[in-house]
Design a protein around this motif. Structure first.
Motif, PDB file in Angstrom:
ATOM      1  N   ARG A 250      -4.741   1.389  -1.309  1.00  0.00           N
ATOM      2  CA  ARG A 250      -4.291   1.599  -2.685  1.00  0.00           C
ATOM      3  C   ARG A 250      -2.786   1.370  -2.758  1.00  0.00           C
ATOM      4  O   ARG A 250      -2.036   1.800  -1.888  1.00  0.00           O
ATOM      5  CB  ARG A 250      -4.651   3.001  -3.162  1.00  0.00           C
ATOM      6  N   GLY A 251      -2.386   0.674  -3.812  1.00  0.00           N
ATOM      7  CA  GLY A 251      -0.973   0.372  -3.963  1.00  0.00           C
ATOM      8  C   GLY A 251      -0.738  -0.565  -5.127  1.00  0.00           C
ATOM      9  O   GLY A 251      -1.567  -0.671  -6.040  1.00  0.00           O
TER      10      GLY A 251
ATOM     11  N   ALA B   1     -10.797  -4.600  -6.144  1.00  0.00           N
ATOM     12  CA  ALA B   1     -11.936  -3.729  -5.814  1.00  0.00           C
ATOM     13  C   ALA B   1     -12.184  -3.719  -4.307  1.00  0.00           C
ATOM     14  O   ALA B   1     -12.472  -2.666  -3.716  1.00  0.00           O
ATOM     15  CB  ALA B   1     -13.184  -4.201  -6.564  1.00  0.00           C
ATOM     16  N   TYR B   2     -12.070  -4.858  -3.673  1.00  0.00           N
ATOM     17  CA  TYR B   2     -12.249  -4.927  -2.220  1.00  0.00           C
ATOM     18  C   TYR B   2     -11.203  -4.059  -1.524  1.00  0.00           C
ATOM     19  O   TYR B   2     -11.516  -3.310  -0.592  1.00  0.00           O
ATOM     20  CB  TYR B   2     -12.134  -6.382  -1.759  1.00  0.00           C
TER      21      TYR B   2
ATOM     22  N   CYS C 223       0.824  -1.206   0.000  1.00  0.00           N
ATOM     23  CA  CYS C 223       0.000   0.000   0.000  1.00  0.00           C
ATOM     24  C   CYS C 223       0.862   1.262   0.000  1.00  0.00           C
ATOM     25  O   CYS C 223       1.990   1.264   0.506  1.00  0.00           O
ATOM     26  CB  CYS C 223      -0.913   0.013   1.226  1.00  0.00           C
ATOM     27  N   HIS C 224       0.308   2.328  -0.567  1.00  0.00           N
ATOM     28  CA  HIS C 224       1.011   3.605  -0.577  1.00  0.00           C
ATOM     29  C   HIS C 224       1.092   4.203   0.825  1.00  0.00           C
ATOM     30  O   HIS C 224       2.016   4.964   1.130  1.00  0.00           O
ATOM     31  CB  HIS C 224       0.302   4.594  -1.506  1.00  0.00           C
ATOM     32  N   GLU C 225       0.130   3.843   1.675  1.00  0.00           N
ATOM     33  CA  GLU C 225       0.083   4.340   3.046  1.00  0.00           C
ATOM     34  C   GLU C 225      -0.228   3.175   3.978  1.00  0.00           C
ATOM     35  O   GLU C 225      -0.744   2.132   3.540  1.00  0.00           O
ATOM     36  CB  GLU C 225      -0.996   5.418   3.187  1.00  0.00           C
ATOM     37  N   PRO C 226       0.052   3.301   5.271  1.00  0.00           N
ATOM     38  CA  PRO C 226      -0.289   2.232   6.209  1.00  0.00           C
ATOM     39  C   PRO C 226      -1.777   1.875   6.124  1.00  0.00           C
ATOM     40  O   PRO C 226      -2.640   2.752   6.043  1.00  0.00           O
ATOM     41  CB  PRO C 226       0.067   2.830   7.574  1.00  0.00           C
ATOM     42  N   HIS C 227      -2.080   0.573   6.140  1.00  0.00           N
ATOM     43  CA  HIS C 227      -3.465   0.128   5.969  1.00  0.00           C
ATOM     44  C   HIS C 227      -4.270   0.180   7.266  1.00  0.00           C
ATOM     45  O   HIS C 227      -5.502   0.168   7.236  1.00  0.00           O
ATOM     46  CB  HIS C 227      -3.501  -1.284   5.390  1.00  0.00           C
TER      47      HIS C 227
ATOM     48  N   ASP D 290       2.354  -1.664   5.923  1.00  0.00           N
ATOM     49  CA  ASP D 290       1.922  -1.173   4.613  1.00  0.00           C
ATOM     50  C   ASP D 290       1.764  -2.299   3.581  1.00  0.00           C
ATOM     51  O   ASP D 290       1.611  -2.027   2.386  1.00  0.00           O
ATOM     52  CB  ASP D 290       2.892  -0.108   4.081  1.00  0.00           C
ATOM     53  N   GLU D 291       1.781  -3.558   4.012  1.00  0.00           N
ATOM     54  CA  GLU D 291       1.564  -4.686   3.109  1.00  0.00           C
ATOM     55  C   GLU D 291       0.404  -5.524   3.626  1.00  0.00           C
ATOM     56  O   GLU D 291       0.299  -5.800   4.819  1.00  0.00           O
ATOM     57  CB  GLU D 291       2.818  -5.545   2.977  1.00  0.00           C
TER      58      GLU D 291
END
Length: 413
Positions: free
Chosen positions: A245-246, A237-238, A172-176, A211-212
């Motif tokens: 997003r990433g 989509a989920y 992910c671009h940011e922490p999930h 972030d993964e």
């Protein structure tokens, strides 16, 4: 690890050949190394790595302590704060610790700890017999014993359905923001891909780092068809809906049997090669409803290694008998779960299969733990089957005495 066949002198001295370097074969090789170092073995795998492309996950309570110790050697992802589940009617957090192992870590660890020249990669076996194996290229590897740890082989003598899944590893671009796994999010629509009808469907999520995240779309269906593109699109989509997003940095797919019945004696007869032991999912060592294999693979690995350590003169025929008797006992002991599989596939309409799991997850956490470990007590079984039934009573009664619906084995897309 090698792609070169050992020299004839080495081959003549082999005590054991293990065919198949997946979970069952790899754990057996590790257990032999730890518990029976005098056994000279060769692990033969058709692929270029051990373990294929998989992620195995389990509850800490699924394993006996000695089997958990075997798995603890690997670099595991661990969550001790429990896990979440979500259904249309409710969500809850259960406190059981959870573990996960990626196949690349499985391969890397075994490459470091197994004896040199004990693994042969990139070689496919054509024939197995009590005296060794013959490779597709005609090469012969002789051994005192052979253990078949290859993957499940569908049989028209078995009944049930299929668990189909595709998972994606997303950076992910940011922490999930997740701190616990989501073992089952069944709030999603209950549809199989491309108009193939309803199926029990859920999404499975593992936070691998801050972030993964690993996101897997899974459904229980009557057929083994898979549309990879649509499953991948649904998974992405989920993730977008959750704000994750990433980029996708890895993926895996699977089509696993959900066994509801059948003629197990007939399956054994079809699979039996005189003097060859069968120790993996091909031999029936899985949880009939969840398709879990890891607890049984670990137990088989340790018990076979213990047998050879204590009785080094065990013959090929005796080892084959040992594994076959374990398989028969496992089949007897898991009959309750096959009955539940029949409830799922025969008593519940596809669009209402979610109700079966929703009912189950409303029960106590201890009961859920024992269920996944394949150790449900008689009070557990009564509790699972009691209360307001999630399926029609008449259909449930017929499913309880049914032999199961034969596997539908269409080719996958």
């Amino acid at each position: 690890m090698s792609e070169t066949i050992p020299s004839p002198g080495d081959i003549d001295r082999l005590d054991l050949v293990i065919v198949g370097g997946g979970l069952a074969g790899g754990l057996l090789a590790l257990a032999l190394t730890r518990m029976a170092p005098g056994v000279r073995f060769l692990l033969v795998e058709a692929g270029k790595t051990l373990g294929g492309n998989h992620r195995w996950s389990w509850f800490e309570t699924d394993l006996a302590p000695e089997n958990a110790a075997l798995l603890s050697e690997f670099p595991l992802k661990s969550w001790d704060e429990g896990y979440d589940i979500a259904f249309p009617g409710y969500g809850r957090t259960l406190g059981t610790s959870y573990r996960s192992l990626a196949s690349e870590d499985f391969h890397r660890h075994l490459a470091n700890v197994l004896p040199g020249e004990s693994v042969l990669l990139g070689k496919r076996v054509a024939e197995l017999d009590a005296g060794g194996v013959t490779l597709v290229d005609g090469s012969r590897i002789g051994a005192r014993r052979v253990v078949d740890c290859r993957t499940f082989k569908p049989s028209d003598k078995l009944a049930g359905g299929w668990q189909v899944f595709l998972g994606q590893h997303i950076r992910c671009h940011e922490p999930h923001g997740l701190t616990r796994p989501v073992i089952m999010d069944a709030t999603v629509d209950q549809l199989a891909p491309h108009g193939n009808g309803a199926a029990y469907r859920f999404v499975y999520v593992l936070p691998l780092s801050e972030d993964e995240v690993f996101v897997e779309d899974t459904y229980y269906a009557d057929h083994p068809r898979m549309d990879r593109e649509q499953l991948a699109a649904r998974t992405r989509a989920y993730a977008r809906e959750k704000g994750w997003r990433g980029e996708v940095i890895g993926s895996e797919t699977g089509i696993l049997p959900v066994i509801s019945g059948g003629d197990f004696d007939g399956v054994i007869e079809d699979l039996r090669i005189p003097g060859v032991a069968v120790a993996g999912s091909r031999g029936g060592f899985s949880h009939p409803l969840t398709s879990y294999t890891l607890p049984f693979a670990a137990a088989n690995a340790r018990d076979i290694a213990a047998l050879l350590a204590e009785c080094p003169e065990t013959s090929a025929e005796d080892l084959a008998f040992f594994c076959e008797e374990r398989a028969r006992r496992h089949w007897r002991e898991t009959g309750f779960y096959r009955m539940l599989s029949r409830m799922l596939f025969e008593a519940a309409d596809p669009e209402r299969r979610v109700n079966v799991f929703e009912h189950f997850y409303g029960l106590s956490g201890d009961l859920v733990e024992r269920f996944y470990a394949g150790q449900s007590t008689w009070p557990d079984r009564f509790r699972i089957l009691s209360g307001k039934p999630p399926v029609a009573i008449g259909r449930a009664m017929r499913a309880m005495v049914s032999r199961g619906k034969p596997f539908r084995m269409e080719k996958t897309a």
